[in-house]
Design a protein around this motif. Structure first.
Motif, PDB file in Angstrom:
ATOM      1  N   GLY A   1      10.688  42.688   4.361  1.00  0.00           N
ATOM      2  CA  GLY A   1       9.278  42.446   4.594  1.00  0.00           C
ATOM      3  C   GLY A   1       8.486  43.729   4.432  1.00  0.00           C
ATOM      4  N   PRO A   2       7.269  43.719   4.860  1.00  0.00           N
ATOM      5  CA  PRO A   2       6.624  42.618   5.578  1.00  0.00           C
ATOM      6  C   PRO A   2       6.040  41.576   4.631  1.00  0.00           C
TER       7      PRO A   2
ATOM      8  N   TRP B   1       5.107  36.637  10.608  1.00  0.00           N
ATOM      9  CA  TRP B   1       5.541  37.620   9.618  1.00  0.00           C
ATOM     10  C   TRP B   1       7.037  37.889   9.696  1.00  0.00           C
ATOM     11  N   GLN B   2       7.632  38.147   8.553  1.00  0.00           N
ATOM     12  CA  GLN B   2       9.001  38.648   8.455  1.00  0.00           C
ATOM     13  C   GLN B   2       8.902  40.150   8.303  1.00  0.00           C
TER      14      GLN B   2
ATOM     15  N   VAL C   1      17.516  45.942   8.887  1.00  0.00           N
ATOM     16  CA  VAL C   1      18.866  45.406   9.018  1.00  0.00           C
ATOM     17  C   VAL C   1      19.898  46.470   8.632  1.00  0.00           C
ATOM     18  N   PRO C   2      20.573  47.049   9.627  1.00  0.00           N
ATOM     19  CA  PRO C   2      21.671  47.974   9.313  1.00  0.00           C
ATOM     20  C   PRO C   2      22.846  47.191   8.722  1.00  0.00           C
TER      21      PRO C   2
END
Length: 110
Positions: free
Chosen positions: A42-43, A51-52, A56-57
């Motif tokens: 995102g965003p 909203w996204q 993300v690890p």
């Protein structure tokens, strides 16, 4: 011997990249190589006002969950340095129990 894994609760990740830097330094990885890498999603708006926007690890093939540190009684450096405390390492069975009923988590086995 128990199968180990990493549980990542990415809803809490702030995108600080401390996990990346600490791993890179501990393992003397060259610039552009990582044991763990934080991706940005995102965003973007997918519903009116919703909203996204997540960090993300994810583990690369160079990650061994810091088995040397685990054997010595220490946690992986990325877990220790995570400011949001969204990374956990342990036996997969324990991590599966912990993630039950919680959305936005990823379990990676090694």
């Amino acid at each position: 011997m128990a199968q180990y894994g990493m549980l990542i609760d990415y809803k809490w990740c702030t995108g600080c990249h401390t996990c990346e830097v600490s791993c890179q330094m501990l393992h003397s990885l060259p610039v552009g190589q990582y044991g763990i890498k934080v991706a940005e999603l995102g965003p973007w708006e997918y519903e009116k006002g919703v909203w996204q926007y997540d960090y993300v690890p994810s583990l690369t093939d160079q990650c061994d969950l810091c088995l040397g540190r685990l054997d010595g009684g220490d946690e992986p450096l990325c877990v220790k340095q995570c400011q949001a405390q969204c990374l956990k390492v342990g036996p997969v069975e324990n991590l599966l129990t912990e993630m039950a009923g919680k959305p936005h988590q990823i379990l990676i086995q090694r």
